[in-house]
Design an enzyme around this catalytic site. Structure first.
Site, PDB file in Angstrom:
ATOM      1  N   GLY A  13      35.734 -55.370 -74.819  1.00 10.75           N
ATOM      2  CA  GLY A  13      36.948 -55.351 -75.644  1.00 10.75           C
ATOM      3  C   GLY A  13      37.890 -54.245 -75.196  1.00 10.75           C
ATOM      4  O   GLY A  13      37.643 -53.560 -74.195  1.00 10.75           O
ATOM      5  N   TYR A 148      37.416 -58.355 -92.682  1.00 12.28           N
ATOM      6  CA  TYR A 148      37.324 -57.178 -91.815  1.00 12.28           C
ATOM      7  C   TYR A 148      37.048 -55.924 -92.648  1.00 12.28           C
ATOM      8  O   TYR A 148      36.073 -55.196 -92.397  1.00 12.28           O
ATOM      9  CB  TYR A 148      38.628 -57.018 -91.042  1.00 12.28           C
ATOM     10  CG  TYR A 148      38.603 -55.931 -89.988  1.00 12.28           C
ATOM     11  CD1 TYR A 148      37.844 -56.087 -88.826  1.00 12.28           C
ATOM     12  CD2 TYR A 148      39.339 -54.757 -90.151  1.00 12.28           C
ATOM     13  CE1 TYR A 148      37.825 -55.094 -87.857  1.00 12.28           C
ATOM     14  CE2 TYR A 148      39.320 -53.773 -89.180  1.00 12.28           C
ATOM     15  CZ  TYR A 148      38.567 -53.943 -88.037  1.00 12.28           C
ATOM     16  OH  TYR A 148      38.538 -52.959 -87.080  1.00 12.28           O
ATOM     17  N   THR A 178      44.891 -47.838 -82.672  1.00  9.04           N
ATOM     18  CA  THR A 178      44.752 -47.336 -81.299  1.00  9.04           C
ATOM     19  C   THR A 178      45.416 -48.336 -80.357  1.00  9.04           C
ATOM     20  O   THR A 178      45.441 -49.535 -80.644  1.00  9.04           O
ATOM     21  CB  THR A 178      43.251 -47.153 -80.983  1.00  9.04           C
ATOM     22  OG1 THR A 178      42.720 -46.223 -81.938  1.00  9.04           O
ATOM     23  CG2 THR A 178      43.005 -46.603 -79.586  1.00  9.04           C
TER      24      THR A 178
END
Ligand code: UDP
Length: 319
Positions: A13, A148, A178
């Site tokens: 990822g 989530y 990020t």
């Protein structure tokens, strides 16, 4: 001395691939697992020939047998973009529950240290600003983001439980927004989307009035924080993020200016449960890990630009 063996779940990822690269560069043996839902082989292509790196396509939610010894496990295996997890809500919930449990069992079996990448989303739409680790959050348990948010909250509870039951060195960091190279141009998040739109002259899609805020951390700073946490004696939860706070409208303007783009701003509907503001309090990270981000948003955007330029170039070659 034997080289440390480190398992990075979610290692293909965006953040995971940067972490793998740093750990291999630091001389460790890295095993990268990813089910490739949002991870991409392209992210780790440069590491594939390295004898200290191996990749195995693995889904942490499925039964796996692993006989080797690992010394450390970093868990970054979860779809993290709102668009991505809303398309696969069940897989997202399972990754943070069954998946985290499977990895924790492996950590117990290997007596490995374990680091869970939790999220600022555990604070939901926060009523406290900036967010400190002691804040319990304001999360809608049945909303579009809940697979989530609640998944990551459940994972924190699981880790806390394993630590107490098995004396496992299991740690939690809460990652705030990020960005950087290898965040997929069409993954739907603000910075990757705006850079791609600005570079192709398309309207920059600001949701709502754009006055909602976020605090953006460049990926190399984040990776340093993860490694310092693993090396430390701390369990957390500890916030990792850049406290520089920007409205989304300001971010869009910065990107259009940086790219010298002709793109206009287009306001679209605000998605449900979109947090109004977010900014990490990083007092704990500074004090306990000696960590703070070094790269400003403007610098980080400049560092990210070549990646998006090359992605757009290679896409236009294909079409
Ligand atoms: N956002 C936006 N346009 C986009 C993508 C995102 O205005 O094309 C907004 C989104 O509504 C949110 C902020 O940018 O307020 C950050 O979104 P992102 O998906 O990057 O991360 P989040 O913090 O919501 O998980």
């Amino acid at each position: 001395m034997r080289k440390k063996i480190i398992l990075v779940a979610g290692g293909a990822g965006f953040i995971g691939s940067h972490l793998c690269r740093r750990l291999v560069g630091d001389g460790y043996k890295v095993i990268c697992w990813d089910n490739l839902y949002s991870g991409r082989l392209e992210n780790i292509a440069d590491l594939r020939g390295n004898s200290n790196f191996s990749f195995v396509k693995t889904d942490i939610t499925k039964k796996f047998s692993f006989k080797n010894k690992v010394d450390e496990i970093y868990n970054l295996a979860c779809i993290a973009s709102p668009g991505g997890y809303q398309r696969r809500p069940l897989e997202t919930l399972l990754a943070s529950s069954v998946g985290v449990k499977n990895l924790l069992d492996l950590a117990v079996q290997c007596k490995a240290k374990f680091l869970q990448t939790s999220t600022s989303e555990v604070y939901g739409d926060p009523l406290v600003h900036p967010q400190k680790e002691s804040y319990w959050g304001n999360v809608n348990p049945v909303g579009e983001r809940s697979c989530y948010d609640e998944g990551k909250r459940f994972a924190e509870s699981l880790i806390y439980t394993y630590r107490n039951l098995y004396k496992l060195e299991a740690k939690i960091v809460r990652i705030f927004n990020t960005y950087g190279p290898k965040m997929h141009p069409s993954d739907g998040r603000a910075i990757s989307t705006f850079l791609s739109q600005a570079l192709t002259g398309k309207p920059v899609t600001v949701f709502g009035d754009g006055l909602q805020t976020r605090s953006f951390c460049y990926v190399s700073d984040m990776v340093s924080g993860l490694i310092l946490m693993m090396k430390s004696r701390e369990f957390g939860p500890i916030n990792l993020g850049n406290p520089g706070e920007f409205t989304i409208l300001k971010l869009a303007g910065l990107i259009v200016k940086l790219v010298r783009s002709s793109s206009q701003i287009a306001h679209l509907d605000l998605p449900a449960d979109d947090p109004v503001k977010r900014k990490p309090d990083i007092t704990l990270a500074k004090k306990l890990l000696g960590w703070q981000p070094k790269i400003s948003l403007e610098e980080g955007l400049k560092l990210s630009l070549p990646y998006y330029q090359s992605q757009i170039k290679s896409r236009s070659k294909v079409s």
